[in-house]
Design a protein around this motif. Sequence first.
Motif, PDB file in Angstrom:
ATOM      1  N   PHE A 275     -14.093   1.252  -5.172  1.00  0.00           N
ATOM      2  CA  PHE A 275     -15.147   0.975  -4.199  1.00  0.00           C
ATOM      3  C   PHE A 275     -16.484   0.731  -4.887  1.00  0.00           C
ATOM      4  O   PHE A 275     -16.667   1.032  -6.054  1.00  0.00           O
TER       5      PHE A 275
ATOM      6  N   ARG B 212       0.833  -1.205   0.000  1.00  0.00           N
ATOM      7  CA  ARG B 212       0.000   0.000   0.000  1.00  0.00           C
ATOM      8  C   ARG B 212       0.866   1.253   0.000  1.00  0.00           C
ATOM      9  O   ARG B 212       0.648   2.183  -0.781  1.00  0.00           O
TER      10      ARG B 212
ATOM     11  N   GLN C  52     -16.150   5.137   3.508  1.00  0.00           N
ATOM     12  CA  GLN C  52     -15.412   4.693   2.317  1.00  0.00           C
ATOM     13  C   GLN C  52     -14.453   5.770   1.818  1.00  0.00           C
ATOM     14  O   GLN C  52     -13.403   5.454   1.275  1.00  0.00           O
ATOM     15  N   THR C  53     -14.822   7.042   2.019  1.00  0.00           N
ATOM     16  CA  THR C  53     -13.886   8.101   1.655  1.00  0.00           C
ATOM     17  C   THR C  53     -12.643   8.004   2.536  1.00  0.00           C
ATOM     18  O   THR C  53     -11.515   8.172   2.058  1.00  0.00           O
TER      19      THR C  53
ATOM     20  N   GLU D 239     -11.523   5.273   3.828  1.00  0.00           N
ATOM     21  CA  GLU D 239     -10.784   4.113   3.324  1.00  0.00           C
ATOM     22  C   GLU D 239      -9.990   4.479   2.075  1.00  0.00           C
ATOM     23  O   GLU D 239      -8.850   4.039   1.900  1.00  0.00           O
ATOM     24  N   LEU D 240     -10.628   5.277   1.225  1.00  0.00           N
ATOM     25  CA  LEU D 240      -9.932   5.707   0.003  1.00  0.00           C
ATOM     26  C   LEU D 240      -8.622   6.419   0.350  1.00  0.00           C
ATOM     27  O   LEU D 240      -7.558   6.108  -0.189  1.00  0.00           O
ATOM     28  N   PHE D 241      -8.708   7.352   1.298  1.00  0.00           N
ATOM     29  CA  PHE D 241      -7.503   8.088   1.678  1.00  0.00           C
ATOM     30  C   PHE D 241      -6.480   7.159   2.340  1.00  0.00           C
ATOM     31  O   PHE D 241      -5.279   7.357   2.201  1.00  0.00           O
ATOM     32  N   ARG D 242      -6.968   6.148   3.039  1.00  0.00           N
ATOM     33  CA  ARG D 242      -6.041   5.219   3.678  1.00  0.00           C
ATOM     34  C   ARG D 242      -5.326   4.357   2.640  1.00  0.00           C
ATOM     35  O   ARG D 242      -4.118   4.152   2.723  1.00  0.00           O
ATOM     36  N   VAL D 243      -6.086   3.897   1.641  1.00  0.00           N
ATOM     37  CA  VAL D 243      -5.452   3.113   0.572  1.00  0.00           C
ATOM     38  C   VAL D 243      -4.360   3.947  -0.103  1.00  0.00           C
ATOM     39  O   VAL D 243      -3.324   3.434  -0.513  1.00  0.00           O
ATOM     40  N   LEU D 244      -4.590   5.255  -0.179  1.00  0.00           N
ATOM     41  CA  LEU D 244      -3.616   6.135  -0.828  1.00  0.00           C
ATOM     42  C   LEU D 244      -2.506   6.553   0.129  1.00  0.00           C
ATOM     43  O   LEU D 244      -1.691   7.409  -0.207  1.00  0.00           O
ATOM     44  N   SER D 245      -2.484   5.956   1.329  1.00  0.00           N
ATOM     45  CA  SER D 245      -1.487   6.305   2.345  1.00  0.00           C
ATOM     46  C   SER D 245      -1.490   7.798   2.642  1.00  0.00           C
ATOM     47  O   SER D 245      -0.437   8.407   2.840  1.00  0.00           O
ATOM     48  N   ALA D 246      -2.671   8.389   2.643  1.00  0.00           N
ATOM     49  CA  ALA D 246      -2.768   9.828   2.893  1.00  0.00           C
ATOM     50  C   ALA D 246      -2.604  10.117   4.379  1.00  0.00           C
ATOM     51  O   ALA D 246      -2.915   9.289   5.218  1.00  0.00           O
TER      52      ALA D 246
END
Lengths: 288, 257
Positions: free
Chosen positions: A113, A104, B155-156, B158-165
């Motif tokens: 999603f 990741r 989910q937003t 989660e999106l930022f987490r997937v992007l390692s934000a």
Amino acid sequence: MRARPGSEPAAAGAGAGEASAAAAAAGRPPAIAIDDVAVAFGGRRRAAVTALEGVTLDVGEREFLSVLGPSGSGKSTLLRVIADLIPATAGSVAVLGGTPAAARAARAIGFVFQHAELLPWRSAIDNVRLPLQVGGRRARAAAAGDHADPRALLELVGLGDRADARPRELSGGMRQRVAIARALVTRPRILLMDEPFGALDEITREAMNRELLRIWEETGTTVVFVTHSIAEAVFLSQRIAVLTAAPGRLAGTIDVDLPRERRPEIRDTPAFAEVAARARALLHGGAR
Amino acid sequence: MRWDASALRAGLGRGAIAVSGIAGGIALWWAVVTVFDVAPYVVPPPDDVWRSLTGDFSTLLDNLWPTAQEALLGFAIGNVLAVAIAIVFVHSRTIERGLFPVAVFVQTLPLVAVAPVLVLMFGNGMAPKVIIAALMTLFPTLVNAVRGFDAIGPQTLELFRVLSASKADVFWKARTFASLPFLFSSLKIASTSAVIGAIVAEWIGADEGLGYLIINATYNFQTPLLYATMIVASLFALLLFALVGLIERLVVTWEDD
């Protein structure tokens, strides 16, 4: 599939995983190696709910694998374990030979999603750019070195002329295309898709399925695609992993012996029906 | 924003309806005062009020200015403080749980009771009025800003987490934008309540301002001037409200109408 003592008998019985067996024979490690993974939620104060139990599964490099199962079978949970969004309670997951967290951090994972999850205040192109604008300085520098051109990606998903449109001006299918472009912008080696077309109507969904296969061919990523549609899983995949519900267990995997190029008419062939019937048998056999 | 001919026509139509509503209200007021022969020091007829509005215009304007300053300053301070506290709350649930009851307590204090206390503490100048105006705006904005900053889906996140934000990424690229529609609806409420706060604070002790004028006009039975003052105060609050609404339309362009 690597020979593993104590792996699910059902999986072995289904004659699983020739694609990854071939990959292993060629000396290439699998892109994703899931070994006896279990995930439980809650605990301590609440009774723990087991979402996944004893799942062992390899996904080969450049493979298109669908994870098929009813609601509550832990399909999405499995995807989130691979993406390092949820930790596995037991067992191990290796992604590209390292931990999911490392994959990741290296921007090797793209995630799509169920609902597009676009930022409504950003235009389509700015949504695609988002992954290049977040993360630490190192991640951004890495992304700056090797990323796809956002505009070219919008062209790839057929939205080259809607780059400046806000999400609310786009249809559901178009939003999901933008989400796919966003997931691809860091050139991920693995694309994880969580029922991305579940909210679309049948006609749009079939069109999106064809698009996705084209994109998969062009980008050469490994795809893990979660769905509860048997037809969608058969149409898209090289291999289908079937999960059964409560707790989520791997009922088996099915090789899809259909030509690599999938035309829409393939849905009406006996070969397609035969694969669908096998998937259905696994789904219902495991639901006892 | 779209400024085409049909939108303009629709806007003018709505304006005409609003104007005729106001005109009807004034006509009714006139009719009641005339038919029931109400004493002018109780309810003055509209033309008396109009004469006061034009005749005492400079008095009204001289007293509007201090009230406007107090209201605007209080509005700014209250809202900045509220957003700052909201940012802290969003990032620390412990602090939120500890301080939110305090905020609720301050909100429940009756304004007319707090104002004298503040006058005792800060004297007769601008300070107590600004503080009251700020207090009036703080709570609605705090509640809405906290809700707004949290108005991003799991989910937003989660999106930022997937992007390692980072947390800062989530804040500046998602939370701020998500909060803006919420923030503006509270700013609209706050714009009018800041004016009310400043006026009520002036009742307790002031030698200028619309609140001072209201008290003075009441004691001197200058009822037309009292009405004129109310109208000026209301027009000023309306102007602030409209201004906030206009800025909202320029800033929040992604919301569905």
